[in-house]
Motif scaffolding. Structure first.
Motif, short mmCIF file in Angstrom:
data_model
loop_
_atom_site.label_atom_id
_atom_site.label_comp_id
_atom_site.label_asym_id
_atom_site.label_seq_id
_atom_site.Cartn_x
_atom_site.Cartn_y
_atom_site.Cartn_z
N LEU A 159 10.33 -43.82 -1.76
CA LEU A 159 11.56 -43.10 -1.41
C LEU A 159 11.88 -43.28 0.08
CD1 LEU A 159 10.98 -39.75 -3.35
CD2 LEU A 159 12.50 -41.61 -4.00
N ASP A 160 13.14 -43.10 0.44
CA ASP A 160 13.52 -43.20 1.83
C ASP A 160 12.86 -42.08 2.64
OD1 ASP A 160 15.16 -45.35 1.38
OD2 ASP A 160 16.90 -44.11 0.94
N PRO A 161 12.42 -42.41 3.87
CA PRO A 161 11.89 -41.35 4.73
C PRO A 161 12.93 -40.26 4.95
CG PRO A 161 11.46 -43.50 5.67
CD PRO A 161 12.37 -43.72 4.51
N TYR A 162 12.44 -39.08 5.18
CA TYR A 162 13.29 -37.90 5.34
C TYR A 162 13.95 -37.89 6.71
CZ TYR A 162 14.07 -32.96 6.41
OH TYR A 162 14.59 -31.77 6.81
N VAL A 163 15.25 -37.71 6.75
CA VAL A 163 15.98 -37.52 8.00
C VAL A 163 16.74 -36.20 7.88
CG1 VAL A 163 17.69 -38.46 9.58
CG2 VAL A 163 16.34 -40.00 8.14
N PRO A 164 16.42 -35.22 8.74
CA PRO A 164 17.09 -33.92 8.58
C PRO A 164 18.60 -34.04 8.81
CG PRO A 164 15.60 -33.93 10.50
CD PRO A 164 15.49 -35.26 9.85
N GLY A 165 19.39 -33.25 8.08
CA GLY A 165 20.84 -33.26 8.22
C GLY A 165 21.28 -32.68 9.56
N ARG A 166 22.54 -32.90 9.92
CA ARG A 166 23.08 -32.34 11.16
C ARG A 166 23.49 -30.89 10.93
NH1 ARG A 166 25.94 -36.49 14.41
NH2 ARG A 166 27.68 -35.05 14.59
N SER A 167 23.16 -30.04 11.86
CA SER A 167 23.55 -28.64 11.72
C SER A 167 24.98 -28.47 12.20
CB SER A 167 22.62 -27.75 12.54
OG SER A 167 22.86 -27.97 13.90
N LYS A 168 25.60 -27.37 11.76
CA LYS A 168 26.95 -27.05 12.20
C LYS A 168 26.98 -26.93 13.73
CE LYS A 168 29.84 -23.91 9.71
NZ LYS A 168 30.11 -22.48 9.49
N GLU A 169 25.92 -26.35 14.29
CA GLU A 169 25.81 -26.21 15.75
C GLU A 169 25.96 -27.55 16.47
OE1 GLU A 169 22.13 -24.35 16.75
OE2 GLU A 169 23.05 -22.40 17.10
N GLU A 170 25.27 -28.55 15.95
CA GLU A 170 25.34 -29.88 16.56
C GLU A 170 26.77 -30.40 16.58
OE1 GLU A 170 21.71 -32.80 15.90
OE2 GLU A 170 22.14 -31.71 14.06
N ILE A 171 27.44 -30.21 15.43
CA ILE A 171 28.83 -30.68 15.32
C ILE A 171 29.72 -29.95 16.32
CG2 ILE A 171 30.84 -30.78 13.77
CD1 ILE A 171 28.81 -31.09 11.45
N VAL A 172 29.55 -28.63 16.36
CA VAL A 172 30.34 -27.81 17.29
C VAL A 172 30.15 -28.30 18.73
CG1 VAL A 172 30.44 -25.50 18.32
CG2 VAL A 172 30.43 -25.75 15.83
#
Lengths: 365, 365
Positions: free
Chosen positions: B10-23
């Protein structure tokens, strides 16, 4: 449709009894029930949890954030590890354990569990086609029989479960014994520390020296959040990364997330829960010890087991007698490695403890 | 520790972007973000949910009840089946599906999924050693290519996934086509009806005639409870009983349980959510249809996919342009069966819809 063989061999499902049924059958007022069956924190959640939930409740139409790094950091701080050594589960420690099994176990692999210990390991592992090999927990000395674990090792051993403090016997496993096992195997050694805050010592430092140590923790006990289903695992970052590949992404509810954060920040609540928990445990231990015909095992947890054979009741009969008087205890008959004469009780408020001890005396004598 | 082979692949895990990061990255006010990425109910949960949660919050130190019969009955009523044909999951439909897989799938079994469809099926199935066989969803007619399913059948087929309305294309599968497939196989046919309330017809009646139909539902869409993680499955009682043998017992949080009950009782809220949802969908469809260079597929759900190739942007580029202006859409590049030129948008409030349509026009032209 026929399920797979491992499922066909499991016991058919029988739903548990609801609190309502108990209330109706025994004509008891719900608020008079004394719950000593589930090893919960009897004083409720941190008051900060209520506020945190109130602030978040309008957002429950939105999926949880997949990014749990803030909570991972707080847990890492609390447990004394690095954030990338933490994995969080949304069904308490049960989901963490399921993800661990799904990551490492293949059909035909063996796992070792001393008896008696927590029965849920087997429930989770069997559907994956894993085979239980039973070691021994010495009830006389209330210690792990290390040789019984070493003698159970084989080429197929993939996991070894060490519950410390051990559920249901309450004693911790000493670190030298765990090292002896770790030095003898490459299998994953899972140290279940669900109740660790009530004990004198934990084994988290082993993660530094052994890549095959996995520590299981929960917010369901001292943290007072059993109903919110939050658990975590601690291990080296490589194991954690593998687990993340298959772990459910959104399983922690939005409200569970904010409740966990609020609780970790409320250091006073955690300290108080530990102090009051130990007080309650010691009071119960002293009280039960004084009752003739009962033998209670010393515990470093928030529960203890009692050998009831001299009362003339089986555990099942005694539990029923107590239930009639509004007390729920755990009949341990279903724990492999215990016979039909053991009950487990968990801490309650001091007032409930005293009431319970009086009821117990009355029933037993 | 080495994980099992299926996990290593399986593909290695990459955490998603948080709303905070986008803001932070785009310097956007959090309340100005328009969320069209996750197919949620934009109007929030039922007001009854807040009250129900408030009444239960002091009990979250207690484990959830293992007996969910009250909620099973309410769901049975709502869906038009019997209570013993219902199973409830604590991580939305994902947990129900995981339990289904754990009950029936063995390594080497095959499952069929038309492409494009919901990608999470594969994520859940692969760790169990199951092998994907891909059928086809016809994008021109926006219908299931039934022959592609029939041609994929083999002795090893254990499950077939039919998503109706199909995520991400939005169209329902007609019942005659499903019957053709059911008549051709003994494999379990899973009809994913996560978005069924937005559609003109459901397939729940098939349970009466076919023992190999399993219908998957959720409280995450119309019901407005994505953050509470509640899902359910409908099938004949024998399949349900087998699943109960291995399903996690306590995975539904106490607050999720009361939230689900409160929502089902609030018929007005459900009706309003459906009416407003369809209104929003129709407004978005009309609006996007009028924009040159965009081709949108007609949907019976709360989302729709848009072919953006004529804009000169890839989906990834267009999503990024929209994100800069505070709009989150779903870049569908990771959906197998779609190329790099599709985005998916979900319903929002009418005000947000209009804002979004203006932004979209601006970016595209």
């Amino acid at each position: 449709m026929n399920p797979k063989k491992a499922v066909l061999e499991l016991d058919p499902y029988v739903p548990g009894r609801s609190k309502e049924e108990i209330v109706n059958e025994f004509n008891i007022n719900e608020k008079d029930i004394i719950k000593l069956g589930s090893n919960e924190n009897p004083w409720g959640p941190s008051s900060k949890v209520k506020t945190a939930i109130l602030n978040e409740v309008d957002n429950v139409n939105r999926y949880p954030e997949s990014d749990l790094t803030k909570l991972e950091s707080e847990i890492a701080n609390y447990a004394g590890v690095k954030p990338n050594q933490v994995i969080i589960g949304g069904d308490g420690a049960d989901e963490v354990l399921d993800s661990l099994i799904k990551t490492f176990i293949e059909p035909g692999d063996e796992f070792i569990v001393p008896l008696p210990s927590y029965t849920y390991y087997e429930f989770l592992l069997k559907p994956y086609g894993a085979i239980p090999i039973y070691g021994n927990w010495d009830l006389n000395s209330n210690t792990l029989d290390v040789d019984s674990i070493l003698n159970s090792l084989s080429d197929k051993t993939k996991m070894i479960f060490l519950c410390s403090p051990n559920n249901p016997t309450g004693a911790v496993i000493n670190e030298e014994d765990i090292k002896t096992i770790l030095d003898a195997t490459n299998a994953l050694v899972i140290i279940d520390e669900a109740y660790i805050e009530y004990a004198e010592s934990n084994h988290v430092n082993l993660i530094k020296d052994y890549s095959n140590v996995f520590i299981l923790r929960t917010f369901s006990k001292v943290m007072g959040l059993a109903g919110m289903r939050i658990g975590y695992g601690l291990s080296n970052s490589e194991n954690i990364e593998y687990m993340h590949r298959i772990k459910p992404v959104f399983s922690l509810t939005r409200l569970s997330y904010v409740a966990a954060l609020a609780t970790l920040k409320d250091k006073k609540f955690i300290e108080d829960s530990i102090i009051k928990g130990k007080e309650s445990r010691d009071l119960l231990y002293e009280g039960v010890s004084k009752i003739n015909k009962l033998h209670v095992l010393k515990s470093q947890s928030n529960f203890m087991v009692i050998d009831v054979r001299e009362t003339g009741f089986t555990a099942n009969e005694l539990s029923y007698e107590l239930l009639k008087k509004g007390v729920i205890v755990r009949d341990c008959t279903s724990f492999k490695g215990l016979d039909e004469y053991w009950i487990r009780i968990s801490i309650a408020t001091i007032e409930e403890d005293k009431k319970f001890l009086n009821i117990l005396k009355e029933v037993v004598n």
